[in-house]
Design a protein around this motif. Structure first.
Motif, mmCIF file in Angstrom:
data_model
loop_
_atom_site.group_PDB
_atom_site.id
_atom_site.type_symbol
_atom_site.label_atom_id
_atom_site.label_comp_id
_atom_site.label_asym_id
_atom_site.label_seq_id
_atom_site.Cartn_x
_atom_site.Cartn_y
_atom_site.Cartn_z
ATOM 1 N N THR A 29 0.878 -1.174 0.000
ATOM 2 C CA THR A 29 0.000 0.000 0.000
ATOM 3 C C THR A 29 0.912 1.220 0.000
ATOM 4 O OG1 THR A 29 -0.126 -0.103 2.419
ATOM 5 C CG2 THR A 29 -1.910 -1.173 1.174
ATOM 6 N N LEU A 30 0.330 2.395 -0.161
ATOM 7 C CA LEU A 30 1.146 3.605 -0.276
ATOM 8 C C LEU A 30 1.019 4.491 0.951
ATOM 9 C CD1 LEU A 30 0.412 4.411 -4.007
ATOM 10 C CD2 LEU A 30 2.506 3.438 -3.034
ATOM 11 N N LYS A 31 2.178 4.902 1.461
ATOM 12 C CA LYS A 31 2.210 5.872 2.550
ATOM 13 C C LYS A 31 1.861 7.244 1.980
ATOM 14 C CE LYS A 31 5.993 3.398 4.812
ATOM 15 N NZ LYS A 31 7.363 3.515 5.324
ATOM 16 N N ARG A 32 1.556 8.187 2.861
ATOM 17 C CA ARG A 32 1.213 9.547 2.411
ATOM 18 C C ARG A 32 2.315 10.181 1.565
ATOM 19 N NH1 ARG A 32 -3.378 11.930 4.393
ATOM 20 N NH2 ARG A 32 -4.290 10.928 6.197
ATOM 21 N N ASP A 33 3.591 9.838 1.856
ATOM 22 C CA ASP A 33 4.700 10.426 1.097
ATOM 23 C C ASP A 33 4.984 9.666 -0.199
ATOM 24 O OD1 ASP A 33 6.018 8.126 1.912
ATOM 25 O OD2 ASP A 33 7.491 9.169 3.153
ATOM 26 N N GLY A 34 4.169 8.657 -0.525
ATOM 27 C CA GLY A 34 4.301 7.920 -1.779
ATOM 28 C C GLY A 34 5.164 6.676 -1.702
ATOM 29 N N ARG A 35 5.870 6.479 -0.585
ATOM 30 C CA ARG A 35 6.686 5.276 -0.451
ATOM 31 C C ARG A 35 5.795 4.076 -0.151
ATOM 32 N NH1 ARG A 35 10.355 5.795 4.071
ATOM 33 N NH2 ARG A 35 8.764 7.182 4.898
ATOM 34 N N PRO A 36 6.220 2.888 -0.594
ATOM 35 C CA PRO A 36 5.404 1.699 -0.333
ATOM 36 C C PRO A 36 5.528 1.213 1.109
ATOM 37 C CG PRO A 36 7.375 1.108 -1.539
ATOM 38 C CD PRO A 36 7.368 2.613 -1.433
ATOM 39 N N HIS A 37 4.450 0.619 1.583
ATOM 40 C CA HIS A 37 4.426 -0.073 2.874
ATOM 41 C C HIS A 37 4.044 -1.514 2.557
ATOM 42 C CE1 HIS A 37 2.223 -1.639 6.423
ATOM 43 N NE2 HIS A 37 3.272 -1.151 7.032
ATOM 44 N N LEU A 38 4.811 -2.480 3.053
ATOM 45 C CA LEU A 38 4.567 -3.893 2.771
ATOM 46 C C LEU A 38 4.059 -4.614 4.007
ATOM 47 C CD1 LEU A 38 7.791 -4.603 0.722
ATOM 48 C CD2 LEU A 38 5.497 -4.228 -0.161
ATOM 49 N N SER A 39 3.043 -5.438 3.806
ATOM 50 C CA SER A 39 2.477 -6.252 4.881
ATOM 51 C C SER A 39 2.355 -7.686 4.397
ATOM 52 C CB SER A 39 1.070 -5.781 5.249
ATOM 53 O OG SER A 39 1.062 -4.469 5.699
ATOM 54 N N THR A 40 2.842 -8.624 5.191
ATOM 55 C CA THR A 40 2.619 -10.029 4.876
ATOM 56 C C THR A 40 1.166 -10.351 5.197
ATOM 57 O OG1 THR A 40 4.907 -10.557 5.409
ATOM 58 C CG2 THR A 40 3.345 -12.392 5.380
ATOM 59 N N VAL A 41 0.469 -10.974 4.239
ATOM 60 C CA VAL A 41 -0.957 -11.258 4.417
ATOM 61 C C VAL A 41 -1.283 -12.679 3.960
ATOM 62 C CG1 VAL A 41 -1.683 -8.839 4.132
ATOM 63 C CG2 VAL A 41 -1.534 -10.329 2.129
ATOM 64 N N VAL A 42 -2.374 -13.185 4.487
ATOM 65 C CA VAL A 42 -2.996 -14.406 3.989
ATOM 66 C C VAL A 42 -4.132 -13.948 3.085
ATOM 67 C CG1 VAL A 42 -4.285 -16.473 4.627
ATOM 68 C CG2 VAL A 42 -2.406 -15.674 6.079
ATOM 69 N N TYR A 43 -4.215 -14.527 1.894
ATOM 70 C CA TYR A 43 -5.212 -14.069 0.917
ATOM 71 C C TYR A 43 -5.952 -15.248 0.301
ATOM 72 C CZ TYR A 43 -2.300 -15.690 -2.914
ATOM 73 O OH TYR A 43 -1.592 -16.485 -3.769
ATOM 74 N N LYS A 44 -7.025 -14.932 -0.391
ATOM 75 C CA LYS A 44 -7.798 -15.903 -1.177
ATOM 76 C C LYS A 44 -7.995 -15.297 -2.560
ATOM 77 C CE LYS A 44 -10.867 -19.338 -1.697
ATOM 78 N NZ LYS A 44 -10.432 -20.402 -2.511
ATOM 79 N N TRP A 45 -7.614 -16.029 -3.604
ATOM 80 C CA TRP A 45 -7.771 -15.602 -4.994
ATOM 81 C C TRP A 45 -9.074 -16.167 -5.547
ATOM 82 C CZ3 TRP A 45 -6.667 -12.577 -8.890
ATOM 83 C CH2 TRP A 45 -6.802 -13.002 -10.211
ATOM 84 N N ASP A 46 -9.879 -15.316 -6.178
ATOM 85 C CA ASP A 46 -11.094 -15.753 -6.864
ATOM 86 C C ASP A 46 -10.850 -15.613 -8.362
ATOM 87 O OD1 ASP A 46 -13.580 -16.005 -8.133
ATOM 88 O OD2 ASP A 46 -14.645 -15.158 -6.433
ATOM 89 N N PRO A 47 -10.627 -16.730 -9.075
ATOM 90 C CA PRO A 47 -10.303 -16.641 -10.497
ATOM 91 C C PRO A 47 -11.457 -16.125 -11.359
ATOM 92 C CG PRO A 47 -10.531 -18.939 -9.832
ATOM 93 C CD PRO A 47 -10.617 -18.103 -8.584
ATOM 94 N N GLU A 48 -12.691 -16.321 -10.905
ATOM 95 C CA GLU A 48 -13.841 -15.863 -11.701
ATOM 96 C C GLU A 48 -13.980 -14.346 -11.673
ATOM 97 O OE1 GLU A 48 -17.468 -17.961 -10.978
ATOM 98 O OE2 GLU A 48 -16.430 -19.897 -10.924
ATOM 99 N N THR A 49 -13.836 -13.752 -10.497
ATOM 100 C CA THR A 49 -13.957 -12.295 -10.391
ATOM 101 C C THR A 49 -12.611 -11.600 -10.539
ATOM 102 O OG1 THR A 49 -13.688 -12.316 -7.981
ATOM 103 C CG2 THR A 49 -15.951 -12.479 -8.848
#
Length: 125
Positions: A29-49
């Protein structure tokens, strides 16, 4: 495979399959100053949508940053790091709900809608 072979671009079907096979990634995601912020996440991919869904709590920095700027990316790597996929797009936040198990916890979903999907593989023998 030659020792110095170039990366092989993955087609859309291979990228979708790869995302479906995995559950961990790094959300940028983007910080207010434009630099990226990284977070390790667990996700679910929906191939249809063609959407990524991530459950999180309202107090997380990534939620605040998405409210300020919805542009986000998810990077997913294979265990050996020779293959990866990136989903770029705009993130949306669901309504906040309280969980019955912990009424103080306020959960929501981040939905990352695919604007661009790309990745490569190095076929190292």
């Amino acid at each position: 495979m030659a020792k110095n072979a170039p990366p092989r671009a993955l087609d859309d079907a291979a990228l979708s399959d790869f995302l479906a096979e995995h559950t961990f990634g790094a959300l940028a995601t983007l910080k207010r100053d434009g630099r990226p912020h990284l977070s390790t996440v667990v996700y679910k991919w929906d191939p249809e949508t063609r959407e990524i869904r991530i459950s999180t709590t309202e107090d997380r920095l990534k939620v605040k940053q998405i409210r300020n700027n919805p542009h986000a990316s998810l990077y997913v790597s294979s265990a050996d790091h020779w293959k990866f996929a990136v989903v770029e797009g705009e993130a949306e936040l669901s309504e906040v709900v309280r969980t019955p198990e912990d009424p103080d916890e306020r959960r929501l979903f981040i939905t990352l809608k695919t604007g661009k999907l790309y990745g490569t593989a190095l076929d190292i023998a």
